[in-house]
Motif scaffolding. Structure first.
Motif, PDB file in Angstrom:
ATOM      1  N   GLU A   1     -44.179   4.548  -8.957  1.00  0.00           N
ATOM      2  CA  GLU A   1     -43.749   5.202  -7.714  1.00  0.00           C
ATOM      3  C   GLU A   1     -44.971   5.422  -6.829  1.00  0.00           C
ATOM      4  OE1 GLU A   1     -41.100   6.166  -5.811  1.00  0.00           O
ATOM      5  OE2 GLU A   1     -42.685   6.896  -4.489  1.00  0.00           O
TER       6      GLU A   1
ATOM      7  N   ASP B   1     -31.622   0.349  -1.507  1.00  0.00           N
ATOM      8  CA  ASP B   1     -32.039  -0.053  -0.161  1.00  0.00           C
ATOM      9  C   ASP B   1     -32.873  -1.337  -0.164  1.00  0.00           C
ATOM     10  OD1 ASP B   1     -30.750   2.157   0.802  1.00  0.00           O
ATOM     11  OD2 ASP B   1     -32.455   2.966   1.911  1.00  0.00           O
TER      12      ASP B   1
ATOM     13  N   LYS C   1     -33.505  12.285   3.137  1.00  0.00           N
ATOM     14  CA  LYS C   1     -32.775  11.109   2.645  1.00  0.00           C
ATOM     15  C   LYS C   1     -31.372  11.542   2.256  1.00  0.00           C
ATOM     16  CE  LYS C   1     -36.427   8.029   1.340  1.00  0.00           C
ATOM     17  NZ  LYS C   1     -36.788   7.012   0.362  1.00  0.00           N
TER      18      LYS C   1
END
Ligand SMILES: Cc1cc2nc3c(=O)[nH]c(=O)nc-3n(C[C@H](O)[C@H](O)[C@H](O)COP(=O)(O)OP(=O)(O)OC[C@H]3O[C@@H](n4cnc5c(N)ncnc54)[C@H](O)[C@@H]3O)c2cc1C
Length: 435
Positions: free
Chosen positions: A32, A286, A42
């Protein structure tokens, strides 16, 4: 370093995928890029199907304890003088079974629940502040500060969101389509008795209010492209009035936003990668598709991708059917579902995109019809829930447009259940076999 599965990106999608694999005893490495919480808003609305996935992961009760339950979305259409002209509902409780409501949860809270569950497994390796820079056939090149390191893996899954390194390594490019509007988005305190979702519109304005736990509410307000810059030059009281005009109930609460700095710009886009799988690589969330946020689907699509790909990869590895060709089962299940949800979200966006009175009239009529006709209502709730797909037919469209009268009866329980995704629909390779 060597692992079975490397996942690039530790957002909601990457973490859900990693937990699915770790729970099945599979060694997994997640890289990450961010060292801590993401600074941007988000997705926060969990649709019923995502809760079913989290129940399978043993996280549903913990998630509920940090979430606000949403049973109904209240749709208010106001006149030019801001009086309520029409009111309709979208009611999750028409869905059969226990997954018949949605939940609002803070994005970072959900991530930490999933990550903490995964950290219980010694074969889950999580590297924060570590970016995936490059992927080859058998290696991922990671960077932490100035240090570079390599991870060898059997499979590489890209869950890095919009700017996906994995998608690039697969040679897949996407072309994002933009919309004729942007959104302001911000969270602020709310009245304790305001717990269901609310969408308030006039012919040229739109405000969505989605209650979070701890008496907070996440809001989205539609603006024109370029308007954000001009708005920020006005006193923040101007922003308060934009909200209190449409929703007097937020008066006394929205004023707790004291600076434009808290209010973010959200630019909706849409794209769909031409495929999700190539060789030993696959993309989810996404990285594979971006959806207009109107129907609250982005985060849910990432979770649902992770569920299917995680189950498949775990089955492949534990059964020894490790031929990457089998990864195409993931695309087979998810591609058409995602395409459908992209279309649905696009249509919902169009309903609010054009500031003209005839559009507002059509919208009101469509929602009225959807509430009155139980087939239309059920199909809408099922299709956004992710629990199944029941497409609208010609008769539905004629009823919706007022050409045909509404049906007197709604769908029977049997009809409702027939359109839910069964285990064989979600995981068809378990019946049909892996190669
Ligand atoms: C600004 C913004 C606002 C949004 N608002 C809403 C909303 O209001 N409602 C809604 O439903 N949806 C919204 N969405 C969409 C929703 O949040 C996403 O669909 C969902 O988060 C997708 O999950 P994901 O795991 O696929 O990707 P992401 O959540 O984007 O996670 C990707 C992760 O990968 C990391 N990463 C990126 N590149 C690398 C790299 N090279 N190496 C390692 N890590 C990397 C990122 O830091 C991130 O943590 C929004 C999205 C954005 C970008």
């Amino acid at each position: 370093m060597k692992t079975e599965v490397f996942i690039s990106g530790g957002g909601i999608g990457g973490l859900t995928l990693a937990l699915k694999l770790a729970k099945r005893g599979i060694d997994v490495v997640v890289a990450e890029k961010l060292p801590g919480e993401t600074p941007v808003y988000k997705g926060e609305l969990l649709q019923p199907k995502s809760m079913q996935v989290f129940e399978g992961l043993g996280l549903d009760s913990e998630i509920r304890s940090f979430a606000n339950e949403i049973r109904v979305l209240d749709l208010l259409e106001l006149s030019s003088s801001l009086q309520v002209k029409d009111r309709s509902f979208m009611d999750y409780s028409v869905l059969p079974g226990k997954f018949n409501r949605a939940f609002m949860i803070r994005h970072e809270q959900l991530k930490s629940i999933i990550r903490n569950a995964a950290l219980q497994y010694p074969h889950f390796h999580y590297f924060s502040g570590t970016a995936c820079k490059e992927l080859t056939e058998s290696k991922a090149v990671l960077q932490l500060g100035k240090d570079k390191t390599e991870v060898e893996a059997r499979y590489f899954f890209g869950a890095e969101g919009r700017a996906s390194v994995t998608r690039k390594a697969m040679g897949i490019s996407v072309k994002a389509a933009e919309y004729n509007h942007h959104f302001l988005t911000v969270t602020f305190p709310r009245r304790p008795d305001f717990t269901d979702g609310r969408i308030i519109s006039t012919y040229n304005r739109f405000l969505g209010l989605f209650p979070l736990p701890d008496n907070e509410v996440r809001s989205v307000y539609l603006i024109s492209p370029g308007e954000y810059k001009q708005l920020k030059e006005k006193p923040v009281e101007y922003f308060h009035k934009m909200y209190t005009d449409l929703a007097p109930s937020v008066n006394g609460y929205v004023q707790q936003i004291t600076s434009w700095k808290k209010i973010q710009l959200m630019i909706p886009i849409q794209y769909h990668a031409s495929s999700y799988v190539k060789g030993n690589k696959a993309i989810i969330g996404d990285a594979a598709h971006a959806v207009h946020p109107m129907a609250g689907e982005g985060m849910n699509m990432a979770i649902q991708d992770a569920d299917i790909l995680g189950e498949l990869a775990a089955d492949m590895i534990t059964s020894g059917h490790t031929d990457p060709e089998n990864l195409h089962w993931y695309e087979k299940v998810r591609y058409s579902r995602a395409a459908y949800v992209l279309g649905l979200s696009h249509l919902s966006a169009l309903a609010y995109s054009f500031p003209y009175k005839p559009v507002s009239y059509l919208r009101r009529r469509t929602f009225e019809r959807m509430e009155e006709d139980q087939f239309l209502h059920y199909k809408q709730m099922l299709n956004i829930s992710g629990m199944g797909i029941w497409k609208e037919n010609a008769r539905d469209r004629l009823i919706q447009s007022g050409v045909l009268p509404r049906r007197k009866r709604g769908p029977t329980l049997d009809m409702k259940e027939r359109n839910l995704f069964a285990k064989e629909d979600d995981y068809p390779w378990k019946e049909e076999g892996l190669t």
